[in-house]
Design an enzyme around this catalytic site. Structure first.
Site, PDB file in Angstrom:
ATOM      1  N   TYR A 139      33.392  29.510  43.430  1.00  0.00           N
ATOM      2  CA  TYR A 139      34.532  30.136  42.762  1.00  0.00           C
ATOM      3  C   TYR A 139      35.098  31.271  43.617  1.00  0.00           C
ATOM      4  O   TYR A 139      36.310  31.352  43.864  1.00  0.00           O
ATOM      5  CB  TYR A 139      34.119  30.686  41.388  1.00  0.00           C
ATOM      6  CG  TYR A 139      35.208  31.538  40.785  1.00  0.00           C
ATOM      7  CD1 TYR A 139      36.261  30.953  40.103  1.00  0.00           C
ATOM      8  CD2 TYR A 139      35.211  32.930  40.955  1.00  0.00           C
ATOM      9  CE1 TYR A 139      37.291  31.726  39.587  1.00  0.00           C
ATOM     10  CE2 TYR A 139      36.232  33.709  40.445  1.00  0.00           C
ATOM     11  CZ  TYR A 139      37.276  33.105  39.760  1.00  0.00           C
ATOM     12  OH  TYR A 139      38.300  33.867  39.275  1.00  0.00           O
ATOM     13  N   ASP A 165      36.539  28.725  37.184  1.00  0.00           N
ATOM     14  CA  ASP A 165      35.492  29.383  36.390  1.00  0.00           C
ATOM     15  C   ASP A 165      35.691  29.003  34.924  1.00  0.00           C
ATOM     16  O   ASP A 165      36.499  28.122  34.595  1.00  0.00           O
ATOM     17  CB  ASP A 165      35.525  30.907  36.593  1.00  0.00           C
ATOM     18  CG  ASP A 165      36.808  31.526  36.056  1.00  0.00           C
ATOM     19  OD1 ASP A 165      37.723  30.768  35.652  1.00  0.00           O
ATOM     20  OD2 ASP A 165      36.902  32.761  36.019  1.00  0.00           O
ATOM     21  N   GLU A 203      36.751  40.544  44.379  1.00  0.00           N
ATOM     22  CA  GLU A 203      36.180  39.312  43.806  1.00  0.00           C
ATOM     23  C   GLU A 203      34.677  39.463  43.565  1.00  0.00           C
ATOM     24  O   GLU A 203      34.158  38.956  42.578  1.00  0.00           O
ATOM     25  CB  GLU A 203      36.471  38.105  44.711  1.00  0.00           C
ATOM     26  CG  GLU A 203      37.921  37.653  44.658  1.00  0.00           C
ATOM     27  CD  GLU A 203      38.401  37.320  43.241  1.00  0.00           C
ATOM     28  OE1 GLU A 203      37.613  36.794  42.445  1.00  0.00           O
ATOM     29  OE2 GLU A 203      39.562  37.620  42.923  1.00  0.00           O
ATOM     30  N   TRP A 214      43.752  45.840  42.659  1.00  0.00           N
ATOM     31  CA  TRP A 214      43.456  45.015  43.836  1.00  0.00           C
ATOM     32  C   TRP A 214      44.604  44.079  44.205  1.00  0.00           C
ATOM     33  O   TRP A 214      44.500  43.296  45.131  1.00  0.00           O
ATOM     34  CB  TRP A 214      42.167  44.222  43.659  1.00  0.00           C
ATOM     35  CG  TRP A 214      42.020  43.560  42.329  1.00  0.00           C
ATOM     36  CD1 TRP A 214      42.426  42.312  41.995  1.00  0.00           C
ATOM     37  CD2 TRP A 214      41.423  44.132  41.164  1.00  0.00           C
ATOM     38  NE1 TRP A 214      42.133  42.065  40.686  1.00  0.00           N
ATOM     39  CE2 TRP A 214      41.508  43.152  40.151  1.00  0.00           C
ATOM     40  CE3 TRP A 214      40.831  45.362  40.873  1.00  0.00           C
ATOM     41  CZ2 TRP A 214      41.014  43.378  38.857  1.00  0.00           C
ATOM     42  CZ3 TRP A 214      40.342  45.575  39.591  1.00  0.00           C
ATOM     43  CH2 TRP A 214      40.440  44.596  38.611  1.00  0.00           C
TER      44      TRP A 214
END
Ligand code: SF4
Length: 342
Positions: A120, A138, A40, A27
């Protein structure tokens, strides 16, 4: 040095380290805001290694938000099969429809309003895809920051995330995406969650307070974990000729709306075993965030596919292994029993 100045001084070595050591992840190539959103959401509660291949397939199948928006939900769930937490797939599908009609949001508030996007994920998408100074904090980031600063606050307290987000906002460099990904990579490859951190390979080795005190493993400070609830269950794999029985799970609760084998509290379905002959049994376990399923599975041969198993089971659908593979998303909780039909 106070904490804020220490954080400022931590940014340049982190970026320098990242440029040399960043992970090669699918990604991170040919990115668009949509592909960042996909990665994500896939990475929420799922390991990088488990996502890599699935991400590539998903993007081949749905290369744009428009392509995803135009698919039906069963197709999307099927493509998500095995990744778990299927609400993410449904949310991604809904988000794609919003993006198709309104375009990709350009602000943190707009991104945060997309289905399935929490603080997040919004921070990660905004910094990586839009170049905004939006922290993504996180457990990994909390670990490395509490070690760097030798900060003993309880990282399970929601206020801790807010505290470190505010601090990071102040020191965010113009290389917003690189900074977010550098924090992620440091937490994943050097200042690791399990076992000793590799301080000798860390760009912060000369400034890290926990390392200076030899107290790396004292951070992060966590609240005591609550034990998971254990559920003992029976799973019935009914075989009728070449077909097997599957059921659509109820719209609420665990694995809502997905397909699976009939599953009931241990002992409740036992009268149904008398309707056929038992071919095999096996035990398996699946761990969700707050619940652990301990399953005993029964492979049972029945003579007629029309057998009515009500009221214990929902209406059953009979399908061949090929049909199941092509059309029905069966979550990995049932993996051990799926092996019987493959
Ligand atoms: S020096 Fe060690 S403890 Fe400190 S941030 Fe780096 S890896 Fe973590």
């Amino acid at each position: 040095m106070d904490d804020l100045n220490l954080l400022f001084s931590a940014v340049p070595p982190l970026l320098g380290w990242y440029r040399l050591h960043k992970r090669d992840l699918p990604w991170r190539k040919q990115r668009t805001p949509y592909t960042v959103l996909v990665s994500e959401l896939m990475l929420q509660q799922t390991r990088v290694e488990a996502v890599k291949e699935r991400y590539v397939h998903f993007l081949q199948r749905f290369p744009t938000a428009e392509a995803l928006a135009d698919a039906n939900e069963e197709e999307v769930l099927k493509e998500w099969e095995g990744l778990g937490y299927y609400s993410r797939a449904r949310n991604l599908h809904k988000a794609a429809k919003i993006i198709k009609s309104e375009g990709f949001p350009q602000t943190w508030i707009g991104v945060r309003a997309l289905p399935g996007v929490g603080d997040y994920t919004a921070g990660a998408i905004c910094s990586i895809a839009l170049g905004l100074p939006s922290p993504a904090v996180d457990g990994n980031v909390l670990r490395i920051l509490t070690r760097l600063l030798a900060d003993g606050r309880n990282t399970d307290d929601i206020a801790s995330k807010k505290y470190f987000s505010k601090r990071l906002e102040v020191v965010f460099p113009k290389e917003a995406g690189e900074f977010t990904e550098a924090l992620m990579d440091l937490g994943a490859t050097v200042c690791v969650p399990n076992g000793e951190p590799m301080c000798g390979a860390c760009p912060w080795v000369s400034i890290c307070k926990a390392h200076a005190r030899g107290e790396e493993l004292l951070f992060p400070v966590r609240a005591e974990k609550k034990a998971r609830r254990v559920e003992d269950l029976s799973v019935y794999v009914f075989k009728c000729g070449e077909k097997y029985a599957i059921e659509k799970r109820p719209p609420g609760g665990l694995l809502a709306g997905l397909w699976g084998f009939p599953i009931v509290p241990l002992g409740l379905g036992e009268p149904y075993m008398k309707q056929g002959s038992l071919l095999a049994t096996k035990k398996a376990k699946h761990i969700f965030t707050h619940v652990e399923w301990r399953m005993t599975g029964y492979l049972i041969k029945v003579d007629r596919c029309e057998v009515d198993f009500a009221p214990t089971f929902a209406p059953l659908t009979w399908a061949t292994p090929e049909e199941i593979k092509a059309r029905y998303a069966i979550p990995s909780a049932f993996r051990a029993f799926k092996e019987w039909i493959e």
